[in-house]
Structures are given as structure tokens and as C-alpha cells.
Write a protein that holds these residues in place. Structure first.
Motif, PDB file in Angstrom:
ATOM      1  N   LEU A 401       0.829  -1.205   0.000  1.00 38.30           N
ATOM      2  CA  LEU A 401       0.000   0.000   0.000  1.00 38.30           C
ATOM      3  C   LEU A 401       0.868   1.263   0.000  1.00 38.30           C
ATOM      4  CD1 LEU A 401      -2.794  -1.060   2.527  1.00 38.30           C
ATOM      5  CD2 LEU A 401      -3.161  -0.413   0.134  1.00 38.30           C
ATOM      6  N   VAL A 402       1.882   1.268   0.855  1.00 36.08           N
ATOM      7  CA  VAL A 402       2.753   2.439   0.935  1.00 36.08           C
ATOM      8  C   VAL A 402       3.551   2.608  -0.355  1.00 36.08           C
ATOM      9  CG1 VAL A 402       4.729   3.450   2.143  1.00 36.08           C
ATOM     10  CG2 VAL A 402       2.857   2.446   3.453  1.00 36.08           C
ATOM     11  N   ARG A 410       3.213  14.192  -5.745  1.00 42.06           N
ATOM     12  CA  ARG A 410       3.218  15.070  -4.579  1.00 42.06           C
ATOM     13  C   ARG A 410       2.232  14.505  -3.558  1.00 42.06           C
ATOM     14  NH1 ARG A 410       0.230  17.361  -8.516  1.00 42.06           N
ATOM     15  NH2 ARG A 410      -1.910  17.974  -8.012  1.00 42.06           N
ATOM     16  N   PRO A 411       2.371  14.852  -2.284  1.00 41.55           N
ATOM     17  CA  PRO A 411       1.461  14.323  -1.265  1.00 41.55           C
ATOM     18  C   PRO A 411       0.048  14.870  -1.435  1.00 41.55           C
ATOM     19  CG  PRO A 411       3.468  15.234  -0.284  1.00 41.55           C
ATOM     20  CD  PRO A 411       3.450  15.674  -1.706  1.00 41.55           C
ATOM     21  N   LEU A 428      -1.080   1.520   9.716  1.00 38.11           N
ATOM     22  CA  LEU A 428      -0.774   2.047   8.390  1.00 38.11           C
ATOM     23  C   LEU A 428      -0.543   3.556   8.447  1.00 38.11           C
ATOM     24  CD1 LEU A 428      -0.401   1.472   5.401  1.00 38.11           C
ATOM     25  CD2 LEU A 428      -2.871   1.798   5.092  1.00 38.11           C
ATOM     26  N   ARG A 429      -1.313   4.239   9.277  1.00 34.87           N
ATOM     27  CA  ARG A 429      -1.115   5.690   9.455  1.00 34.87           C
ATOM     28  C   ARG A 429       0.329   5.977   9.876  1.00 34.87           C
ATOM     29  NH1 ARG A 429      -0.506   8.853  13.600  1.00 34.87           N
ATOM     30  NH2 ARG A 429      -0.904   7.148  15.073  1.00 34.87           N
ATOM     31  N   SER A 435       7.380   6.464   6.400  1.00 42.71           N
ATOM     32  CA  SER A 435       7.950   6.114   5.092  1.00 42.71           C
ATOM     33  C   SER A 435       7.826   7.248   4.074  1.00 42.71           C
ATOM     34  CB  SER A 435       7.261   4.866   4.539  1.00 42.71           C
ATOM     35  OG  SER A 435       7.442   3.755   5.395  1.00 42.71           O
ATOM     36  N   LEU A 436       6.703   7.975   4.107  1.00 48.56           N
ATOM     37  CA  LEU A 436       6.443   8.985   3.090  1.00 48.56           C
ATOM     38  C   LEU A 436       6.458  10.409   3.625  1.00 48.56           C
ATOM     39  CD1 LEU A 436       3.482   7.215   1.211  1.00 48.56           C
ATOM     40  CD2 LEU A 436       5.899   7.201   0.595  1.00 48.56           C
TER      41      LEU A 436
END
Length: 475
Positions: A401-402, A410-411, A428-429, A435-436
Motif C-alpha cells: 500500500l505504501v 506530490r502528497p 498504516l497511518r 515512510s512517506l
């Protein structure tokens, strides 16, 4: 100002329902059933949070019941718009929803005859006729074409996962909102990988496996090990399976195992009329999956296809060695419950779980070590081996997913994590932040958020409706 309201899949994997409102338009993304814990299932009986007649259209990501299963009730209660889905989802929904209505009626009838419900006159949530009325409202679309729904523009993008499954991109007042639906795996043996994420202003992502990684074990080897061991001692391997997607994957693995002589030549039964019918639909869409026509032929030669109720009952009398694949995958209904009742108390046999087991389901109870299941009013002892082959899941795991999100140029301004148990969504949050470097949030049930250029500083959380429609076959 455009808004997004979370009407389901916020504290659970099930009940996918999101309401997008823009310039007087109301479009519902998914309309699924809640499954699992009783307090979640009770939401299926509550008055829908908005008047169904006020909804202009429904857009469906894919055919699984936790994304489509409430549509018959929505139409029955006043929805008069169109239900939009991909061609594959539309075809599969013809099977899934009609079967769901029929099963609802059968379960209510059984509860009434055998007095297994606390309600004096158990009723189905909806009927097969209700389901067929909903199916009459479907309009099918190809991937990658714009669909104009008043002020909204919608596009379906391939999601992998199962046939027809789509990511849904919605444009509202200059804002792009991207719903993952259920995102498939890049390494899925059956389905092609999901379309990479090209970015959006707002991302609504599933988080089913947000707290774990799929085992690296070879699923064919693991499945073969169980079958060889159980069949050597004359036992029966019962495999609860989702009829759409998972049954096809299992047949693929079994045909490869048989072709390479890695499992004995014992009878294999596919006892799911829906899964049998779905195979014909998969053959219509070769561009969506990895299978050749030769592999399809091998898959359906390896198993005896069981359709009638009498044939299904005979399976409970024949004994082993044998392999029985039957729905449902989380042991929440269907013919597999009768097979578990027949074979679950014998230690020579095995029950093999092959996918995510939502909290509150019988499958989840087995997974955590329970060795007695309540089935049709009886407590069934479970002495059979219990195995879980999580590597057969059709959902992307946390790392996948990540990695998928990381394709964005871009975010997003906002990331909402839904369709996961609380621990999975929050895990996941954290992984996304580390990670991002993105800020993600887990919304609450009933929450409403602005999705315009200027997002509201705080969510407007509204209580869920609790009014019940009547006494029905809920236990």
C-alpha cells in the motif's frame, strides 16, 4: 463547498459507504453490508443516515458484498438513481446480489422453523426480489472513461483484487478525490496489478492489511502440505472460500499441484454455484487477469462442480479423503457451514482459512483459537486442524500500500484510512508518516469533511442513526 461523509468502513473492514456532496449533488461511493461483530451487523438494520431518495447516484468499486450488499435495501427504501460500475463488476453483481437475497430469505426461514432467533418472526434484511430490483438499476462502464454525474466527474481505474475491481477517481469543484476500493497485489497469481497511484488532492485508502506483511511462503506448497497430510489419513480438507476471486485462485493452485503430482489424486469439490457461474464471467475478461484459456480448462477439470442442494448434502456423508471448497470465506453463511458442522469435530480433518477474517466472524474465532462454533443454533466442537494461509489474500499488504502511494508526484492534502480494523488502520497511518512523511488520519463513523481547496480545520462528526427497521433474522 464539496464534502465527504464516512458512512461505513471506518472502524471495521466492512460496510464500505462514502457520501460525496457537491453543488447539490449526492453520490454514494459503495453501498456495502456490515459484517462481523453484532454491533456492526446491527448497522445494516438502522435507518440509512440520509434519505435514499435524496441520493442521485451510486458508484460501486467492486462486487464483494461489503461493497455492494446493501444496495437492495437502498433501492427498496427509495433510491431511484442509477448504480454505476465497471462491466466486470456489473456482471458479477448479478450473481452476488441475487445470491445474497436468496440466502437472507433462507436464513430467516431456517431461523423461523428451528426457533434459533430471538425474534418471534425472523425476517430477511431484504429478499431476492429486492436484489433483482437493484440489479435493474445498474449501468456498466469501461475503465478509463469519464462519467459525468451532474457536478461530479467519475473515472474507474483498474484495482486488481478481483474481476472488475476499480479505484474510483472523483472530481468535484476542482478537487480530485481518489478511492482505492480494495487494492490488489502486484504479485497476485490470478489478477493483474492495480494501476499505480498518479496523485490526488484527497486519498481515501483501504487498510485491511495495514498492520502486517503477507508471508513469503509459497501458497501452493503450503496448501499441498496440508492436503497431502490430511488425505494420507483419510481426512477431509474443508476450505471456506470467497466465491468471487478466491475460489478461482484456489482452483488455479490445485490444478498446478495436481499437474505436478504434488497432491494425491483425491476428489476435489467446488461446492458453490456462484463460484461456478463466476468462472464463465472471468473468461469474458482475459485482459484483467493472468490466466490463459488452457489454465482455465485445467482449473475446472481438477474439481467436481456441485450445484444442487442434494449434491451438497451428499458431500457431508461421503467422508474422505477429499477436498471441499465452499463459500463463505469468513464462515458467515452458505453451504460451508454444513460442511464444518459435518467434519469439524473429527481430528483427521482440516479447515483451511484462505483470507482476511473480520472481527466477530466465525473465521476470526477459529483463527484466534476458539474450538467451538455456534452454527444454526448448535455448538459444534472443532477438533479438526485449523490452518490460515494468509499468503492467498487478494489485498495489498502494508508495504505494498505504501509503495503504491509513493508513486504520487506530490502528497495529497488529506489522506483518510478506512476499511480496516482499528489496529490495522492506525498502524498504516504510522507507516505512511515514517515512510512517506505524509499526514494520514483514520476517520470516525458518520464524520463529514470538507474536500474543497480550503479543508475545514476539524471534522464535523455526526452520530450514526440507530433507529431499527424491524425484527429480522439477525441472531
Amino acid at each position: 463547498m464539496s464534502t465527504l461523509r464516512f458512512l461505513g468502513a471506518t472502524d471495521t473492514v466492512t460496510g464500505s459507504r462514502y457520501l460525496v456532496e457537491s453543488e447539490g449533488q449526492r453520490v454514494l461511493i459503495d453501498c456495502g453490508l456490515f459484517q462481523g461483530f453484532k454491533q456492526l451487523r446491527e448497522r445494516n438494520w438502522a435507518r440509512f443516515p440520509v434519505d435514499p431518495a435524496s441520493i442521485d447516484a451510486v458508484v460501486v468499486t467492486h462486487a464483494h458484498l461489503d461493497h455492494t450488499g446493501y444496495l437492495p435495501a437502498l433501492v427498496r427504501d427509495g433510491f431511484r438513481g442509477r448504480i454505476h460500475a465497471t462491466h466486470g463488476t456489473t456482471d458479477l453483481s448479478q450473481l452476488v446480489l441475487a445470491d445474497s437475497g436468496r440466502l437472507q430469505e433462507e436464513q430467516a426461514s431456517y431461523a423461523d422453523r428451528h426457533h434459533t432467533s430471538r425474534h418471534s418472526t425472523p425476517k430477511p434484511l431484504y429478499t431476492e426480489d429486492d436484489a433483482r430490483a437493484a440489479l435493474g438499476r445498474f449501468t456498466s462502464h469501461p475503465f478509463d472513461e469519464d462519467l459525468e454525474l451532474g457536478a461530479l466527474r467519475v473515472r474507474f481505474l483498474p484495482a486488481g483484487h478481483i474481476l472488475g475491481a476499480a479505484q474510483v477517481q472523483v472530481q468535484a469543484e476542482g478537487t480530485v478525490v481518489h478511492f482505492t476500493g480494495d487494492l490488489g497485489r502486484v504479485d497476485d497469481q490470478l489478477m493483474k496489478p492495480p494501476r499505480p497511484f498518479e496523485g490526488a488532492d484527497v486519498l481515501v485508502s483501504e487498510s485491511t492489511y495495514g498492520d502486517r506483511l503477507h508471508p513469503s511462503d509459497d501458497p501452493e506448497s503450503a496448501l499441498g502440505d496440508v492436503i497431502r497430510r490430511v488425505c494420507r489419513r483419510g481426512g477431509v480438507v474443508v476450505i471456506p472460500s470467497f466465491a468471487i476471486g478466491r475460489a478461482e485462485a484456489l482452483l488455479l493452485h490445485l490444478s498446478r499441484l495436481r499437474a505436478s503430482d504434488r497432491i494425491p489424486d483425491v476428489p476435489i469439490y467446488l461446492n458453490s454455484p456462484m463460484a461456478v457461474d463466476a468462472s464463465e464471467i472471468y473468461e469474458r475478461y482475459p485482459e484483467e487477469h493472468r490466466l490463459t484459456s488452457r489454465e482455465f480448462e485445467a482449473m475446472y477439470r481438477v474439481a467436481t462442480l456441485v450445484r444442487s442442494v442434494d449434491e451438497s448434502k451428499l458431500l457431508n456423508l461421503r467422508g474422505g479423503p477429499a477436498v471441499i471448497i465452499s463459500a463463505s470465506g469468513m464462515l458467515e453463511g452458505g453451504r460451508v457451514l454444513h460442511h464444518v458442522a459435518a467434519y469439524g469435530d473429527d481430528p483427521r480433518n482440516a479447515i483451511v482459512l484462505t483470507g482476511f477474517q473480520a472481527g466477530g466472524t466465525r473465521g476470526a474465532a477459529l483463527l484466534r483459537g476458539e474450538r467451538s462454533l455456534r452454527i444454526y443454533g448448535r455448538d459444534i466442537p472443532i477438533r479438526a486442524e485449523v490452518h490460515s494461509l494468509e499468503m492467498l489474500s487478494a489485498h495489498a499488504d502494508a508495504a505494498q500500500l505504501v509503495a503504491w502511494m509513493g508513486n504520487a508526484p506530490r502528497p495529497p492534502r488529506a489522506v483518510f484510512l478506512t476499511h480496516g480494523e482499528p489496529t490495522a488502520a492506525d498502524s498504516l497511518r504510522v507507516r505512511i508518516r515514517r515512510s512517506l512523511g505524509w499526514t494520514a488520519r483514520v476517520p470516525t463513523f458518520g464524520e463529514r469533511d470538507s474536500i474543497g481547496t480550503e479543508r475545514s480545520a476539524a471534522p464535523n462528526v455526526q452520530p450514526a442513526h440507530a433507529a431499527h427497521r424491524g425484527s429480522a433474522s439477525r441472531a
